[in-house]
Scaffold this motif. Structure first.
Motif, PDB file in Angstrom:
ATOM      1  N   LYS A   4       0.834  -1.215   0.000  1.00 53.97           N
ATOM      2  CA  LYS A   4       0.000   0.000   0.000  1.00 53.97           C
ATOM      3  C   LYS A   4       0.864   1.259   0.000  1.00 53.97           C
ATOM      4  CE  LYS A   4      -3.974  -2.145   2.137  1.00 53.97           C
ATOM      5  NZ  LYS A   4      -5.264  -1.799   1.637  1.00 53.97           N
ATOM      6  N   LEU A   5       1.957   1.236   0.739  1.00 50.24           N
ATOM      7  CA  LEU A   5       2.873   2.375   0.750  1.00 50.24           C
ATOM      8  C   LEU A   5       3.507   2.578  -0.629  1.00 50.24           C
ATOM      9  CD1 LEU A   5       4.633   1.813   4.195  1.00 50.24           C
ATOM     10  CD2 LEU A   5       3.077   3.672   3.607  1.00 50.24           C
ATOM     11  N   LEU A   6       3.899   1.485  -1.269  1.00 50.19           N
ATOM     12  CA  LEU A   6       4.488   1.580  -2.606  1.00 50.19           C
ATOM     13  C   LEU A   6       3.472   2.085  -3.625  1.00 50.19           C
ATOM     14  CD1 LEU A   6       6.658  -1.653  -2.695  1.00 50.19           C
ATOM     15  CD2 LEU A   6       7.483   0.697  -2.690  1.00 50.19           C
ATOM     16  N   GLU A   7       2.236   1.609  -3.529  1.00 53.83           N
ATOM     17  CA  GLU A   7       1.191   2.084  -4.447  1.00 53.83           C
ATOM     18  C   GLU A   7       0.943   3.576  -4.247  1.00 53.83           C
ATOM     19  OE1 GLU A   7      -1.981  -0.607  -3.518  1.00 53.83           O
ATOM     20  OE2 GLU A   7      -1.258  -2.122  -4.941  1.00 53.83           O
ATOM     21  N   ALA A   8       1.030   4.049  -3.003  1.00 59.57           N
ATOM     22  CA  ALA A   8       0.848   5.477  -2.741  1.00 59.57           C
ATOM     23  C   ALA A   8       1.983   6.295  -3.353  1.00 59.57           C
ATOM     24  CB  ALA A   8       0.770   5.728  -1.233  1.00 59.57           C
ATOM     25  N   ARG A  59       3.329   0.096  -9.257  1.00 57.21           N
ATOM     26  CA  ARG A  59       2.459  -1.054  -9.412  1.00 57.21           C
ATOM     27  C   ARG A  59       3.271  -2.230  -8.871  1.00 57.21           C
ATOM     28  NH1 ARG A  59      -0.533  -2.213 -14.973  1.00 57.21           N
ATOM     29  NH2 ARG A  59      -1.351  -0.166 -14.443  1.00 57.21           N
ATOM     30  N   ILE A  60       2.644  -3.116  -8.127  1.00 55.61           N
ATOM     31  CA  ILE A  60       3.344  -4.194  -7.428  1.00 55.61           C
ATOM     32  C   ILE A  60       3.216  -5.497  -8.204  1.00 55.61           C
ATOM     33  CG2 ILE A  60       3.631  -5.373  -5.212  1.00 55.61           C
ATOM     34  CD1 ILE A  60       3.783  -2.248  -5.125  1.00 55.61           C
ATOM     35  N   ALA A  72       4.137 -13.451 -15.883  1.00 56.94           N
ATOM     36  CA  ALA A  72       3.654 -12.701 -14.716  1.00 56.94           C
ATOM     37  C   ALA A  72       3.737 -11.203 -14.972  1.00 56.94           C
ATOM     38  CB  ALA A  72       4.474 -13.074 -13.481  1.00 56.94           C
ATOM     39  N   LEU A  73       4.777 -10.776 -15.650  1.00 60.84           N
ATOM     40  CA  LEU A  73       4.950  -9.369 -15.988  1.00 60.84           C
ATOM     41  C   LEU A  73       3.839  -8.892 -16.918  1.00 60.84           C
ATOM     42  CD1 LEU A  73       7.020  -7.057 -15.583  1.00 60.84           C
ATOM     43  CD2 LEU A  73       8.122  -7.847 -17.665  1.00 60.84           C
ATOM     44  N   LYS A  74       3.531  -9.683 -17.920  1.00 62.01           N
ATOM     45  CA  LYS A  74       2.466  -9.317 -18.864  1.00 62.01           C
ATOM     46  C   LYS A  74       1.107  -9.300 -18.173  1.00 62.01           C
ATOM     47  CE  LYS A  74       4.860 -10.637 -23.024  1.00 62.01           C
ATOM     48  NZ  LYS A  74       5.042 -11.570 -24.085  1.00 62.01           N
ATOM     49  N   ARG A  75       0.853 -10.268 -17.295  1.00 60.22           N
ATOM     50  CA  ARG A  75      -0.420 -10.282 -16.549  1.00 60.22           C
ATOM     51  C   ARG A  75      -0.540  -9.032 -15.683  1.00 60.22           C
ATOM     52  NH1 ARG A  75       0.765 -15.647 -15.521  1.00 60.22           N
ATOM     53  NH2 ARG A  75       1.473 -15.110 -13.435  1.00 60.22           N
ATOM     54  N   SER A  76       0.552  -8.634 -15.068  1.00 58.32           N
ATOM     55  CA  SER A  76       0.534  -7.489 -14.162  1.00 58.32           C
ATOM     56  C   SER A  76       0.322  -6.179 -14.917  1.00 58.32           C
ATOM     57  CB  SER A  76       1.838  -7.424 -13.394  1.00 58.32           C
ATOM     58  OG  SER A  76       1.909  -6.277 -12.617  1.00 58.32           O
ATOM     59  N   VAL A  77       0.964  -6.027 -16.054  1.00 61.95           N
ATOM     60  CA  VAL A  77       0.902  -4.757 -16.780  1.00 61.95           C
ATOM     61  C   VAL A  77      -0.327  -4.658 -17.659  1.00 61.95           C
ATOM     62  CG1 VAL A  77       2.069  -3.393 -18.563  1.00 61.95           C
ATOM     63  CG2 VAL A  77       3.391  -4.429 -16.740  1.00 61.95           C
ATOM     64  N   LEU A  78      -0.723  -5.742 -18.292  1.00 58.85           N
ATOM     65  CA  LEU A  78      -1.805  -5.692 -19.277  1.00 58.85           C
ATOM     66  C   LEU A  78      -3.175  -5.984 -18.685  1.00 58.85           C
ATOM     67  CD1 LEU A  78       0.038  -7.511 -22.201  1.00 58.85           C
ATOM     68  CD2 LEU A  78      -0.183  -5.061 -21.821  1.00 58.85           C
ATOM     69  N   HIS A  79      -3.302  -6.074 -17.388  1.00 53.04           N
ATOM     70  CA  HIS A  79      -4.626  -6.388 -16.789  1.00 53.04           C
ATOM     71  C   HIS A  79      -5.572  -5.232 -16.820  1.00 53.04           C
ATOM     72  CE1 HIS A  79      -3.065  -4.386 -13.184  1.00 53.04           C
ATOM     73  NE2 HIS A  79      -4.304  -4.358 -12.723  1.00 53.04           N
TER      74      HIS A  79
END
Length: 126
Positions: A86-90, A94-95, A119-126
């Motif tokens: 949550k701190l990083l998102e603030a 993106r985690i 995993a990288l593509k799932r995280s970025v392209l979601h």
């Protein structure tokens, strides 16, 4: 530490570690990020010093979560890791959490790279 080193080695085989990857990033919040990447909306890597004021850039924090970083009886981040996220998102990150059950540090490099790339593509392209 073994998992973090294997993860950083895996990412180094995908990206140029000198220009596109920063490892062991101190956040000045009491914890470190295992790896930091900057990507565009199409999952293409950008140089790490790309300004984050561009709307099309994604600052990604890759965090390895081993057995001790997860809840007892469930494979999900424990309380302090949730707080870190949550701190990083603030701060505009993106985690991308990499769980020990999904990423085997003893696996062949090719398989680790394939897993991380998906995993990288799932995280970025979601």
């Amino acid at each position: 530490l073994i998992m973090v080193n294997a993860l950083q080695d895996t990412i180094s085989n995908l990206l140029n570690p000198k220009t596109h990857l920063r490892t062991n990033v101190c956040t000045d919040m009491g914890f470190c990020i295992d790896a930091e990447l900057v990507l565009d909306k199409k999952c293409n890597p950008l140089p790490i010093n790309t300004p984050n004021n561009n709307v099309d850039t994604i600052k990604l924090a890759v965090v390895a979560l081993d057995f001790h970083d997860t809840c007892r009886g469930r494979v999900e981040p424990n309380g302090y890791n949730v707080l870190y996220f949550k701190l990083l998102e603030a701060k505009g990150y993106r985690i991308l959490p990499i769980l020990y059950i999904d990423f085997n540090s003893k696996d062949k490099l090719v398989n680790r790279v394939k897993y991380f790339e998906s995993a990288l593509k799932r995280s970025v392209l979601h």
